[in-house]
Design an enzyme around this catalytic site. Structure first.
Site, short mmCIF file in Angstrom:
data_model
loop_
_atom_site.label_atom_id
_atom_site.label_comp_id
_atom_site.label_asym_id
_atom_site.label_seq_id
_atom_site.Cartn_x
_atom_site.Cartn_y
_atom_site.Cartn_z
N GLY A 15 0.79 -1.23 0.00
CA GLY A 15 0.00 0.00 0.00
C GLY A 15 0.82 1.28 0.00
N ASN A 17 1.53 3.04 -2.57
CA ASN A 17 0.80 4.00 -3.42
C ASN A 17 -0.41 4.57 -2.68
OD1 ASN A 17 1.89 4.27 -6.32
ND2 ASN A 17 2.10 2.09 -5.88
N MET A 90 -4.10 -6.99 -6.93
CA MET A 90 -3.59 -8.10 -7.74
C MET A 90 -4.68 -9.01 -8.30
SD MET A 90 -0.56 -7.17 -7.77
CE MET A 90 0.37 -8.50 -8.55
N ILE A 92 -8.02 -9.29 -11.08
CA ILE A 92 -8.62 -8.69 -12.26
C ILE A 92 -10.13 -8.58 -12.04
CG2 ILE A 92 -9.07 -9.01 -14.73
CD1 ILE A 92 -6.34 -10.60 -14.72
N LEU A 93 -10.64 -7.38 -12.20
CA LEU A 93 -12.09 -7.18 -12.04
C LEU A 93 -12.80 -7.47 -13.36
CD1 LEU A 93 -12.04 -3.89 -9.93
CD2 LEU A 93 -12.57 -6.21 -9.11
N ASN A 107 -5.90 2.61 -12.94
CA ASN A 107 -4.90 1.65 -12.50
C ASN A 107 -3.52 2.23 -12.72
OD1 ASN A 107 -3.86 -0.91 -11.68
ND2 ASN A 107 -3.51 -1.47 -13.82
N HIS A 109 0.49 0.92 -13.36
CA HIS A 109 1.25 -0.28 -13.74
C HIS A 109 2.73 0.10 -13.84
CE1 HIS A 109 1.90 -4.23 -15.46
NE2 HIS A 109 2.70 -3.64 -16.34
C1 GRF Z 1 3.10 -1.18 -7.61
O1 GRF Z 1 4.39 -1.24 -8.16
C2 GRF Z 1 2.05 -1.20 -8.67
O2 GRF Z 1 2.41 -0.57 -9.84
C3 GRF Z 1 1.89 -2.67 -8.91
O3 GRF Z 1 1.96 -3.25 -7.62
C4 GRF Z 1 2.80 -2.43 -6.80
C5 GRF Z 1 2.05 -2.12 -5.54
O4 GRF Z 1 2.82 -1.48 -4.58
N1 GRF Z 1 0.68 -2.96 -9.63
P1 GRF Z 1 2.19 -0.86 -3.27
O5 GRF Z 1 1.28 -1.92 -2.66
O6 GRF Z 1 1.42 0.37 -3.65
O7 GRF Z 1 3.35 -0.55 -2.39
#
Ligand code: GRF
Length: 212
Positions: A15, A17, A90, A92-93, A107, A109
């Protein structure tokens, strides 16, 4: 009453992000809830510490992708979210999510899409010998890691990089880019038209380092 856009953030892991979104100064969005498919995801601790409501929707408690998708969207609705932001989610919806949050499902990526979609984008970049990779924020469509690209940031791949060092730099880029894009989204600075992102003329998106 707030005029900030209410969003739900979906996570599966650390988390970081989510944390960047929580820490966004002058946010035009409000995180009204966090949804995780993993009960002990560290991101839920971050939500709790920030006083944000959270819900766990386990994959295994649902008969199929549609049922799982419905449950996630129901939670987002109950939280009052008008948009769903995937941040290291992680799962897919299914298409129902796009129908229920049209052009309001975003999203992030860890690559310059369309390069290196799917899992292990960092490993794919390293194995390819590419000198650059990066980060993409996109509006979600029916395909995985696909949909109108809102913004990208380039990250150089250094000759001595391993997965850990490259991922760490990619994450720094993510933490810069995602809050800015979600703020722009909340301020209605862009919209999707005919499958592409169209920016409002007065939007300051030139500041984003975008690639083709
Ligand atoms: C990120 O690198 C994102 O791009 C990918 O999974 C990672 C999640 O990191 N899809 P966090 O849980 O936000 O630390």
């Amino acid at each position: 009453m707030t005029d900030r856009l209410p969003i739900a953030v979906c996570i599966s892991g650390s988390g970081s992000n989510l944390q960047a979104l929580i820490d966004t100064p002058h946010a035009s969005f409000e995180i009204v809830g966090v949804i995780s498919d993993i009960a002990d995801a560290y991101g839920l601790v971050r939500a709790q510490e920030a006083g944000i409501p959270f819900a766990v929707v386990r994959w295994k408690d649902h008969t199929d992708r549609d049922a799982f998708t419905r449950a996630v969207c129901d939670r987002a609705d109950e939280l009052g979210a008008q948009a769903v932001v995937l941040a290291g989610f992680m799962r897919i919806l299914g298409p129902d999510a796009i129908a229920r949050f049209p052009d309001a499902l975003l999203n992030i990526h860890p690559s310059l899409l369309p390069q290196f979609p799917g899992t292990d984008a960092i490993g794919q970049a390293l194995r390819s010998g590419a000198s650059q990779t990066g980060v993409t924020v996109h509006v979600v469509d029916e395909q995985v890691d696909h949909g109108p690209i809102v913004a990208q940031e380039v990250v150089d791949v250094r000759p001595d990089d391993d997965a850990e060092s490259l991922h760490a730099r990619v994450q720094l880029a993510e933490h810069r880019l995602y809050p800015r894009v979600i703020n722009a989204f909340a301020r209605r600075e862009f919209r999707v038209a005919d499958g592409s992102v169209v920016w409002r003329e007065d939007a300051e998106h030139d500041a984003y380092e975008e690639t083709g």
